[in-house]
Design an enzyme around this catalytic site. Structure first.
Site, PDB file in Angstrom:
ATOM      1  N   ASP A  98      -1.269 -60.386   8.720  1.00 35.04           N
ATOM      2  CA  ASP A  98      -0.499 -61.283   9.587  1.00 35.04           C
ATOM      3  C   ASP A  98       0.995 -60.982   9.459  1.00 35.04           C
ATOM      4  O   ASP A  98       1.729 -60.960  10.454  1.00 35.04           O
ATOM      5  CB  ASP A  98      -0.754 -62.747   9.206  1.00 35.04           C
ATOM      6  CG  ASP A  98      -2.226 -63.081   9.142  1.00 35.04           C
ATOM      7  OD1 ASP A  98      -2.758 -63.612  10.117  1.00 35.04           O
ATOM      8  OD2 ASP A  98      -2.835 -62.806   8.096  1.00 35.04           O
ATOM      9  N   HIS A 124      12.238 -58.162   7.689  1.00 40.89           N
ATOM     10  CA  HIS A 124      11.702 -58.810   6.493  1.00 40.89           C
ATOM     11  C   HIS A 124      11.366 -60.259   6.827  1.00 40.89           C
ATOM     12  O   HIS A 124      12.245 -61.126   6.893  1.00 40.89           O
ATOM     13  CB  HIS A 124      12.708 -58.720   5.350  1.00 40.89           C
ATOM     14  CG  HIS A 124      13.144 -57.309   5.068  1.00 40.89           C
ATOM     15  ND1 HIS A 124      12.311 -56.370   4.502  1.00 40.89           N
ATOM     16  CD2 HIS A 124      14.319 -56.673   5.319  1.00 40.89           C
ATOM     17  CE1 HIS A 124      12.946 -55.216   4.401  1.00 40.89           C
ATOM     18  NE2 HIS A 124      14.166 -55.374   4.894  1.00 40.89           N
ATOM     19  N   ALA A 132     -11.817 -59.118   0.703  1.00 44.58           N
ATOM     20  CA  ALA A 132     -11.446 -58.882   2.099  1.00 44.58           C
ATOM     21  C   ALA A 132     -12.203 -59.764   3.074  1.00 44.58           C
ATOM     22  O   ALA A 132     -11.757 -59.970   4.203  1.00 44.58           O
ATOM     23  CB  ALA A 132     -11.692 -57.414   2.454  1.00 44.58           C
ATOM     24  N   HIS A 142      -5.157 -67.670   5.719  1.00 41.95           N
ATOM     25  CA  HIS A 142      -5.363 -66.574   6.669  1.00 41.95           C
ATOM     26  C   HIS A 142      -6.255 -67.131   7.771  1.00 41.95           C
ATOM     27  O   HIS A 142      -7.476 -67.064   7.712  1.00 41.95           O
ATOM     28  CB  HIS A 142      -6.026 -65.376   5.993  1.00 41.95           C
ATOM     29  CG  HIS A 142      -6.398 -64.285   6.947  1.00 41.95           C
ATOM     30  ND1 HIS A 142      -5.476 -63.682   7.777  1.00 41.95           N
ATOM     31  CD2 HIS A 142      -7.593 -63.701   7.238  1.00 41.95           C
ATOM     32  CE1 HIS A 142      -6.082 -62.770   8.511  1.00 41.95           C
ATOM     33  NE2 HIS A 142      -7.378 -62.772   8.217  1.00 41.95           N
ATOM     34  N   ALA A 148       2.310 -58.110   8.544  1.00 42.99           N
ATOM     35  CA  ALA A 148       2.553 -56.813   9.190  1.00 42.99           C
ATOM     36  C   ALA A 148       2.605 -56.957  10.707  1.00 42.99           C
ATOM     37  O   ALA A 148       3.438 -56.325  11.377  1.00 42.99           O
ATOM     38  CB  ALA A 148       1.466 -55.819   8.791  1.00 42.99           C
ATOM     39  N   ARG A 149       1.713 -57.779  11.255  1.00 41.42           N
ATOM     40  CA  ARG A 149       1.725 -58.014  12.704  1.00 41.42           C
ATOM     41  C   ARG A 149       3.031 -58.671  13.132  1.00 41.42           C
ATOM     42  O   ARG A 149       3.631 -58.297  14.155  1.00 41.42           O
ATOM     43  CB  ARG A 149       0.550 -58.909  13.093  1.00 41.42           C
ATOM     44  CG  ARG A 149      -0.799 -58.220  13.091  1.00 41.42           C
ATOM     45  CD  ARG A 149      -1.939 -59.213  13.246  1.00 41.42           C
ATOM     46  NE  ARG A 149      -3.226 -58.540  13.410  1.00 41.42           N
ATOM     47  CZ  ARG A 149      -4.398 -59.083  13.136  1.00 41.42           C
ATOM     48  NH1 ARG A 149      -4.442 -60.338  12.669  1.00 41.42           N
ATOM     49  NH2 ARG A 149      -5.520 -58.411  13.316  1.00 41.42           N
TER      50      ARG A 149
END
Length: 325
Positions: free
Chosen positions: A156, A176, A126, A183, A158-159
């Site tokens: 990212d 989708h 993470a 990242h 999800a955002r």
């Protein structure tokens, strides 16, 4: 000697580093009832012990019982997943490379200690810069590449889906679209493969003139800069990434064969080799089962190549500093 995956299903997760991200991850794991056993490890043992007490006091409100304790590296031996969220914080004036050099040293110590326990599960990384530290973790551990995973661009992605859902007034669950690459600042959205329901995004825009293609660039700028804005407002980001980590962990423990944009190693997919980068991949109990190689348009391919080159360049620089990365 390469270790083979354990057949034991203890559903044990070990969290190493319980700062904002690690403690939020542990909290979300318990709230969703994902793990049967949860071990907390931190260099600050008082902090780790306090987190365990705090979590256990909420067991009555959780969907299922999770055995939670303050442990040590020996507890990693029977772990299915070890999530590393430990690392140094970036200080004012420090470069990304400065931060990476410090965290590589920390990771070497952590990974060596985990492997010394006889760990035979999956690493979930993470800590930022996550793509490069995922690569370091694989090198340090010697585990098969499919069993070392980074959180990648899951947050990212999800955002992006959340912001597109708000823009189109559609549930984010039915948007989708993927963000791939590093990242970080060189991440890119895959507009050419994005769909609303099952309708290609390009067609959806043609059918609904109220929405403008030009707005998509602004939306992605907001996605890319979201972390900076949150850090400016509250000092750090941790809820969103914690939930992303839980989603990955659930896919691992429940053998879901779920598609997520995790950091994983490429071996020719998307025209890249020997780089750890975020791409859509199928995740199951054995780690990354398969990379889904989507067809990119020319602009996306060029942007992805630039992201790959940036990561490889940073990798080379770290190698030249003398770290066995």
């Amino acid at each position: 000697m390469v270790r083979t995956p354990s057949k034991a299903k203890r559903d044990r997760v070990v969290v190493i580093g319980t700062g904002h991200v690690g403690s939020s991850y542990a909290f979300a794991l318990m709230n969703q009832g994902v793990a049967k056993e949860l071990v907390i490890i931190d260099i600050d043992q008082e902090k780790a012990s306090g987190d365990v007490m705090d979590l256990n006091h909420g067991q009555a409100f959780a969907p299922s019982v999770t055995s939670i304790w303050h442990g040590n590296y020996e507890d990693c031996k029977e772990a299915d997943v070890v999530c590393i969220s430990a690392g140094a914080n970036q200080k004012p004036g420090e470069t990304r490379l400065d931060l990476l050099e410090k965290n590589v040293i920390i990771f070497k110590e952590v990974v060596d200690a985990v492997m010394a326990s006889g760990f035979n599960g999956i690493f979930l990384v993470a800590t930022n810069p996550v793509d490069l530290l995922t690569q370091a973790t694989q090198v340090f551990s010697g585990l098969p590449k499919k069993r070392v995973i980074g959180s990648g661009t899951t947050l990212d992605t999800a955002r992006l889906r959340f912001m597109l859902g708000e823009y189109f007034q559609i549930s984010a669950k039915h948007v989708h679209a993927y963000v791939v690459g590093e990242h970080g600042d060189s991440a890119l959205p895959l507009w050419s493969t994005a769909t609303i329901g099952n309708v290609p995004l390009s067609q959806y825009l043609l059918r609904n003139r109220a929405y403008k293609k030009a707005d998509l660039d602004d939306i992605f700028t907001n996605v890319r800069d979201a972390a900076y804005e949150i850090i400016h407002k509250k000092g750090a980001t941790y809820y969103g990434i914690a939930m992303s980590l839980v989603r990955i962990t659930k896919a691992l423990l429940k053998n879901e064969h779920a598609v997520m944009t995790v950091s994983t190693f490429l071996n020719g997919e998307f025209g890249a080799k020997e780089v750890c980068i975020a791409v859509p991949a199928i995740v199951n109990r054995n780690g990354v089962r398969e990379v889904l190689e989507l067809k990119l348009n020319d602009i996306e391919r060029q942007q992805f190549t630039e992201s790959v080159q940036m990561l490889k360049g940073t990798y080379k620089t770290i190698m030249q500093t003398g770290h066995s990365f």
